[in-house]
Each structure stands twice: as C-alpha cells, then as structure tokens.
Design an enzyme around this catalytic site. Structure first.
Site, mmCIF file in Angstrom:
data_model
loop_
_atom_site.group_PDB
_atom_site.id
_atom_site.type_symbol
_atom_site.label_atom_id
_atom_site.label_comp_id
_atom_site.label_asym_id
_atom_site.label_seq_id
_atom_site.Cartn_x
_atom_site.Cartn_y
_atom_site.Cartn_z
ATOM 1 N N GLU A 210 0.810 -1.233 0.000
ATOM 2 C CA GLU A 210 0.000 0.000 0.000
ATOM 3 C C GLU A 210 0.838 1.275 0.000
ATOM 4 O OE1 GLU A 210 -3.672 2.089 2.502
ATOM 5 O OE2 GLU A 210 -3.199 -0.029 2.771
ATOM 6 N N LYS A 226 -8.582 -1.365 1.130
ATOM 7 C CA LYS A 226 -9.602 -1.717 2.116
ATOM 8 C C LYS A 226 -10.560 -2.696 1.465
ATOM 9 C CE LYS A 226 -9.615 -0.218 5.560
ATOM 10 N NZ LYS A 226 -8.976 -0.778 6.794
#
Length: 399
Positions: A210, A226
């Site tokens: 990420e 997410k």
C-alpha cells in the site's frame, strides 16, 4: 534522540541497501552519511524534525514541488520511517498503548550518498548457530479481538465513529540474525514496499502493498487498500459484489480525499481509480488511487501531518478513530501502520507499514487487523487478521 553525521557513520560497513522504494540503480553503491533516531520522550514534532534534518543534509523538501535533479555522485536520498504513534502525535491524535518494541525509534531518517565502489550484498551471518524462531504469543485472544470488534460496532451505533481499524500483535523469541528473515518478506507477491531498515538493537522488514503517499509526475498520490477476500475466483466475485466492503472502502477513499485536500491546490483532488481488485499473496484486496497537485510552498512536514497515520489503518473520522484505537488495543502498533520508504531531491515514495515485522534483541513482532464497520462480523474479522498475518509468520519461520 540521536543524530549521527558523516564522522559518526564512516566506520559502518558498506552493506547493500534494501530500504523500501530506494532507487534500484543506486542500491549497490549507497553508503550511510547521517542518521536521526527519535523517540516520543525526546519531545518535539517528528514531522518537523525529519524535514529539518533532511534539509541540513542536502535533501531540501521544504517545498516538495520544487524541481530537483538526482545527483549520481552526491547525496542520493534517505530512508524514512515514521511510526503510527509518531504520526498520530504529529496529527494531534491519541498515540495509543505503549509499543512492545521500545528499542525501535518512532522516527528514523537515514541519509545515503553514493560510494565509489559497490557495496557487498547483506547476508547476515552474525550468529553462527543458524536461525530459530519460537512459538508466537498473541497480545490478545480471538475472543478479546472479537470483543473489540463489538465495541467498535457499539461506538458506530452511538454515532461516535463511522469506521475504526483494530490491530492485534504477536511476538516470538528468536535466535540468530533476524535481518535475513526480515529481508525475505520482500519476496512476498505484491510487496510493493518490500525491504528492510535497521539500527542498533532493532530492525524492520516490510512487505507492504500500500502506497501511503508518493510524489509522481508532480502530483501527490495515495492508494488506500480496504477490502479482503481469499485469492480465488469465488473470492474475487464476492469482494466485487460485497456492499459492505465497497461502503467501507469508499468511506476511506473520502477520508483520503479530505486529507489530501488539506495540502493540495484548490480543486485538484481527484479519484483516478476506484475499487480495483489486486492480489497480495493469497488474498484479493480492493485498492483505489487518489491524487492531487501539491499546494504552493507545501513541505514534507505538513504533508506528513496531513496523511499520517494512514486513513485505511485508522478510520473515520480519523481523530475519533484514534481515540477508540487507544482505548481498545492492549499493545502499541510499533513498526506497523506507520510509514516507511524513500525520500530524495524531488522524490517522495512512502509505503504504509502493513504486512510488516520488527525485531528487537530478543523477539520478532508482527501486527495485523482490519477495518470495522456496522456490518462487520466479529468472527470474520478475527479470521481476516489471521489470514493477513499468516504469510508473514510463515516466511519469518523459514530456515
């Protein structure tokens, strides 16, 4: 707080540098020139300290959009690590429970120059007895983790928060050199920010997919992740069809848009990609890309205060979520859920330290968790955290 200048680090061995996001063409010829390590007891603003230290050592990021050229014979750049607790402090939020790795600084900035000769690959070997990793001991039981999920759902029901990320910790004793084990994490599929950073009595290994914040083609970019499912055909279809996962994801995208808007040129924030499904190890994860043009005069310190700690590992609203995290998590987040990457003249590329492990003199530490919404199922959240930690634990245990 400790600082080393050129005289203090000149005697260090010239080892191959594998800091996450370090320039690939330079890694074999980098040599440490200066180092800053900071703990909260030292006082001050870690974001400002990082910016000032970098400027004092030839990396001026007091205006991130200022044109700069990489000097192949001078200062290359710096590895930068900022813990979640330090990010929360810089943002004015709750810093959470005490860290289980007190030897690890909450801010580390290591400046590198270019050596005349290539460095030797780092291979460890400091402990001739080989590598041994003992049993993992979790900081909370599955039942306690599930109770924390229910507590977040209750807070959402009261209107205190919309979403909160809860994280668990585990530690295991070890014998041998931890650096080769930590370096193996970079080989995990999808480890965009794979690499290590080490100091006296501590080391961090990262396999994060990420992007917390990067400067790409003159724009600030963040890529929040997410939403998780097993990396099967059915898992992919389930993730794409899940209203709960999409709502949770969009909530964090909106949070990241707001974070960037605080430091962006007016009207320049945009969502370039929404809910793209990508793979990390044996998991599908949903990722979006949000970007913005930096405001005139924006410096690194202000940028770190705006985006740290990352929205995907805190929740919404961010400061209220940090309060819930501090109340629920029994152990601090240590090396996890912070920032680790590379900064240099005209360059910023920091990963969010998920899928990250740390070593002190006696134990290895790992963390994993997930975002909790009103629709979260406690048992499923416990299982998801275990699935995220499993590849990291397995690779650390490998001989």
């Amino acid at each position: 707080m400790s600082e080393n200048g050129p005289d203090g680090v000149e005697a260090l061995p010239k080892r191959f540098v594998d800091a996450p996001a370090a320039p690939l063409d330079c890694r074999h010829r980098l040599v440490e020139r200066a180092r800053l390590e900071w703990w909260p007891a030292d006082g001050g603003d870690p974001a400002a300290l990082a910016e000032d230290f970098l400027a004092a050592h030839g990396i001026d990021l007091r205006e991130v959009s200022r044109p700069a050229v990489h000097d192949p014979d001078g200062v290359c750049g710096a590895a930068l690590y900022l813990s979640a607790a330090a990010g929360a402090r810089a943002a004015g939020g709750s810093t959470g429970a005490p860290t289980p790795v007190p030897a690890l600084p909450d801010l580390a900035v290591v400046v590198y120059g270019h050596a005349d000769q290539p460095a030797a690959p780092s291979g460890g070997g400091r402990a001739p007895g080989g590598w041994w990793l003992g049993d993992w001991r979790d900081s909370w039981t599955p039942h306690a983790h599930a109770d924390a999920v229910e507590a977040v759902r209750a807070a959402i029901g009261r209107g205190d928060v919309y979403q909160v990320n809860v994280v668990g910790h585990a530690a295991a004793p070890y014998a041998g050199d931890p650096l080769p084990a930590l370096a193996r994490l970079a080989a995990l599929p999808g480890a965009r920010y794979g690499g290590t950073l080490a100091g006296l009595g501590w080391a961090v290994g990262c396999a994060s997919p990420e992007t917390l914040i990067a400067l790409e083609d003159g724009r600030l970019v963040t890529r929040p992740i997410k939403g998780t499912r097993p990396a099967t055909g059915a898992g992919r279809r389930e993730l794409l069809a899940s209203a709960k996962e999409r709502a949770e994801h969009v909530m964090i995208v909106d949070l990241e848009r707001n974070d960037l808007a605080r430091v962006a040129r007016t009207g320049s924030v945009r969502v370039d990609e929404l809910f793209a499904v990508r793979r990390w190890c044996d998991l599908w994860q949903a990722e979006s890309t949000v970007s913005a043009a930096p405001a005139d005069g924006l410096g690194l310190a202000a940028l770190l205060r705006a985006v740290c700690p990352g929205g995907s590992v805190t929740g919404a609203p961010k400061l209220a979520a940090l309060d819930r995290i501090a109340a629920l998590e029994p152990v601090g987040r240590g090396a996890s859920m912070g920032a680790l990457g590379w900064v240099g003249p005209g360059r910023i590329d920091l990963g969010l330290t998920i899928r990250t492990a740390a070593a002190d003199a006696e134990r290895l530490h790992v963390w994993a968790g997930g975002g909790i919404t009103w629709g979260s199922d406690p048992a499923a959240e416990v299982a998801e955290a275990a699935a995220k930690a499993a590849p990291v634990r397995a690779l650390l245990a490998a001989a």
